[in-house]
Motif scaffolding. Structure first.
Motif, mmCIF file in Angstrom:
data_model
loop_
_atom_site.group_PDB
_atom_site.id
_atom_site.type_symbol
_atom_site.label_atom_id
_atom_site.label_comp_id
_atom_site.label_asym_id
_atom_site.label_seq_id
_atom_site.Cartn_x
_atom_site.Cartn_y
_atom_site.Cartn_z
ATOM 1 N N VAL A 393 0.836 -1.204 0.000
ATOM 2 C CA VAL A 393 0.000 0.000 0.000
ATOM 3 C C VAL A 393 0.870 1.254 0.000
ATOM 4 O O VAL A 393 0.575 2.237 -0.681
ATOM 5 C CB VAL A 393 -0.943 0.008 1.215
ATOM 6 N N SER A 394 1.982 1.209 0.735
ATOM 7 C CA SER A 394 2.898 2.352 0.774
ATOM 8 C C SER A 394 3.443 2.669 -0.612
ATOM 9 O O SER A 394 3.515 3.839 -1.014
ATOM 10 C CB SER A 394 4.054 2.066 1.728
ATOM 11 N N ASP A 395 3.813 1.629 -1.358
ATOM 12 C CA ASP A 395 4.309 1.831 -2.728
ATOM 13 C C ASP A 395 3.216 2.402 -3.629
ATOM 14 O O ASP A 395 3.489 3.252 -4.485
ATOM 15 C CB ASP A 395 4.820 0.508 -3.299
ATOM 16 N N ALA A 396 1.987 1.922 -3.428
ATOM 17 C CA ALA A 396 0.878 2.423 -4.249
ATOM 18 C C ALA A 396 0.600 3.894 -3.950
ATOM 19 O O ALA A 396 0.349 4.683 -4.868
ATOM 20 C CB ALA A 396 -0.369 1.586 -3.986
ATOM 21 N N VAL A 397 0.657 4.274 -2.678
ATOM 22 C CA VAL A 397 0.452 5.670 -2.295
ATOM 23 C C VAL A 397 1.561 6.551 -2.860
ATOM 24 O O VAL A 397 1.313 7.641 -3.385
ATOM 25 C CB VAL A 397 0.390 5.815 -0.756
ATOM 26 N N SER A 398 2.795 6.063 -2.775
ATOM 27 C CA SER A 398 3.931 6.807 -3.320
ATOM 28 C C SER A 398 3.766 7.029 -4.822
ATOM 29 O O SER A 398 4.105 8.093 -5.350
ATOM 30 C CB SER A 398 5.225 6.044 -3.041
ATOM 31 N N ASP A 399 3.218 6.019 -5.502
ATOM 32 C CA ASP A 399 3.018 6.108 -6.948
ATOM 33 C C ASP A 399 1.948 7.155 -7.295
ATOM 34 O O ASP A 399 2.006 7.802 -8.343
ATOM 35 C CB ASP A 399 2.609 4.736 -7.482
ATOM 36 N N LEU A 400 0.967 7.319 -6.401
ATOM 37 C CA LEU A 400 -0.120 8.270 -6.634
ATOM 38 C C LEU A 400 0.196 9.687 -6.149
ATOM 39 O O LEU A 400 -0.543 10.618 -6.447
ATOM 40 C CB LEU A 400 -1.395 7.790 -5.930
ATOM 41 N N THR A 401 1.285 9.834 -5.406
ATOM 42 C CA THR A 401 1.587 11.120 -4.783
ATOM 43 C C THR A 401 1.714 12.286 -5.761
ATOM 44 O O THR A 401 1.243 13.395 -5.456
ATOM 45 C CB THR A 401 2.871 11.015 -3.927
ATOM 46 N N PRO A 402 2.325 12.130 -6.954
ATOM 47 C CA PRO A 402 2.356 13.268 -7.885
ATOM 48 C C PRO A 402 0.958 13.782 -8.235
ATOM 49 O O PRO A 402 0.745 14.995 -8.320
ATOM 50 C CB PRO A 402 3.058 12.681 -9.117
ATOM 51 N N LEU A 403 0.008 12.862 -8.419
ATOM 52 C CA LEU A 403 -1.360 13.282 -8.697
ATOM 53 C C LEU A 403 -1.987 13.931 -7.465
ATOM 54 O O LEU A 403 -2.747 14.893 -7.578
ATOM 55 C CB LEU A 403 -2.200 12.078 -9.135
#
Length: 509
Positions: A393-403
């Protein structure tokens, strides 16, 4: 401070913890318009002096408003936290009811109540103080009537949730919680007109104090209901409804007792029952405008649930939306400030001050949003661990952070522009813009990118951000091109028509 004293404004009335009285507000407003119109000063001197005046006023409005919205949000959130400790089913039920069904009433009631911001703010600026109490009562009547059909949605929530695909077990538990929220509908109907009535007069600190005290009472009563009396989900929801009624009653008692409201509250008036249709049209436009914004990102969550691996997707999106929601509360505070300042200045016949306060509040909110966005990007790998310890989940959140960062920046501007729209009475126009940008462009584009191009949550969010960007650009362009002298004339005409009509009917464009 010396410049204010030399202009005849009493120092205590400009302290952050003491919102200005009608006399002080008039003096500050007039001083700002005089400063902007003073051709004997250089452009830089006028800008510097006017900025100091506006920031003093803005701080008094925005800070308490942010606190009020945050505390009200925490009241509902604390109920979910308590229910979560009862079990997973109780957490799911309270979350579904609070973030789904209850959001329907909240969006509609907040939207309809925003009509009071426009009318009370302009009447206050025009010194027609007796009209504010009538507007508040008229709005409360309309919202109470609107609450009746919403109540039936609550009553039949269980079959509606089952129809939407929820399991019978979860739907039944959520419906039980929802039944306890029925009194909250009518608390909303009374609260939002009262809240906007006070905000239009720059009276915001009392609401903050009341919300803080209510939160403490709410936590105590919820603990008693769940762990002492064992009332379960229904009891927790009833306590939540009771807490909102405590806020309503306390604010109304303040209005009746406070010296600051003596001019604007003169008692109950039968005139509140006249001109309801004209008032309803503006209220309905306000409801559409704000409700569509409130529901927009909730639809993002619903669509994301249809993606492959929905658990991780929903967890990551929920975390990002929660972070965005907390930061959004800051923008909502500036939204309220923009609405109050613009409506007051337009009603007072100060076009230059109205235009200037739009620039100041928008620039301030934008700068704060950029700072939040930068911090979010820097902490993108750590953000999710506040909510969960899962590395996936942490990796997924990091991936969405620019948006997420882009959404934060947009939310630093868009809510403020919506506040300007409310202050001027542009709700109908903004409602059409929201429908087009959000639901004709944003959601279809997000679904297309997410499913057709297999971009998943990033695609859905990117498409919906495209709709928000389009809406922000349109509102910004419309605001820049606004003729503030014409807005002053429109406000004067609207108030004169109301004042000169025997039945007190409101003429709404």
């Amino acid at each position: 401070m010396d410049s204010f004293q030399s202009s005849g404004v009493n120092e205590p009335l400009l302290q952050p913890k003491s919102p200005p009285s009608p006399v002080a507000a008039e003096q500050v407003s007039s001083l700002l318009e005089e400063t902007l119109s003073d051709t004997t000063l250089s452009w830089w001197s006028r800008l510097r002096k006017a900025t100091v005046i506006e920031y003093k006023y803005l701080y008094q409005l925005a800070a308490p408003a942010i606190i009020v919205y945050l505390l009200n949000n925490v009241i509902s959130m604390s109920t979910q936290i308590f229910c979560g400790h009862l079990g997973n089913l109780e957490l799911a039920a309270s979350s579904l009811s609070n973030n789904g069904i209850q959001l329907l009433a909240y969006g509609i009631m907040l939207g309809m109540g925003s009509a009071v911001e426009t009318l009370c703010g302009q009447a206050y600026g025009a010194h027609k103080y007796d009209m504010l109490g009538v507007y508040m009562q008229r709005s409360t009547i309309l919202l109470m009537i609107t609450g009746i059909p919403i109540m039936f949605v609550y009553i039949f929530s269980e079959p509606l949730l089952i129809l939407l695909g929820e399991s019978k077990r979860v739907a039944s538990a959520a419906a039980l919680f929802t039944y306890g929220l029925i009194p909250q509908i009518f608390a909303y109907a009374a609260n939002f007109p009262i809240q906007k009535f006070l905000q239009s007069q720059s009276i915001v600190n009392p609401s903050a104090y009341i919300s803080a005290a209510t939160l403490l009472v709410h936590i105590l009563f919820t603990w008693l209901a769940l762990y002492v009396f064992d009332w379960g989900l229904f009891g927790a929801a009833l306590v939540l409804s009771l807490s909102w009624w405590i806020i309503v009653v306390a604010q109304f008692v303040y209005i009746v007792m406070a010296e600051r409201c003596k001019k604007t509250w003169t008692g109950f008036n039968l005139m509140a029952f006249s001109g309801l249709w004209g008032f309803f049209k503006l209220s309905a436009a306000s409801a559409v405008m704000l409700a569509l914004e409130t529901w927009y990102f909730q639809i993002l969550i619903l669509i994301a649930g249809l993606l492959p691996d929905p658990e991780v997707t929903l967890d990551s999106l929920s975390i990002c939306c929660t972070i965005l929601g907390w930061i959004f509360m800051v923008a909502v505070g500036f939204n309220a400030s923009a609405s109050v300042r613009v409506s007051n200045e337009v009603g007072a016949g100060h076009p230059k001050s109205a235009a200037f306060c739009v620039v100041v509040v928008t620039a301030t909110s934008f700068i704060i949003a950029v700072v939040f966005a930068i911090v979010t990007v820097i902490l993108r790998h750590q953000l999710s661990y506040i909510f969960t310890s899962g590395e996936v989940v942490s990796d997924a959140v990091s991936d969405l952070t620019p948006l997420l960062a882009i959404a934060i920046v947009l939310n630093g501007v868009q809510p403020v522009l919506s506040g300007v729209a409310v202050g001027c009475g542009w709700q109908s126009f903004v409602a059409y813009v929201n429908v087009g940008c959000y639901y004709v462009v944003g959601i279809p584009l997000g679904a297309f990118l997410g499913f057709k191009y297999n971009l998943g949550a990033k695609g859905i969010w990117a498409g919906m951000l495209g709709g928000t960007t389009m809406q922000t650009i349109i509102l910004l362009w419309f605001t820049i091109r606004t003729d503030w002298n014409k807005e002053v004339e429109k406000a004067r005409s609207r108030l004169d028509q109301w004042h000169n009509t025997k039945e007190g009917q409101l003429m709404v464009e």
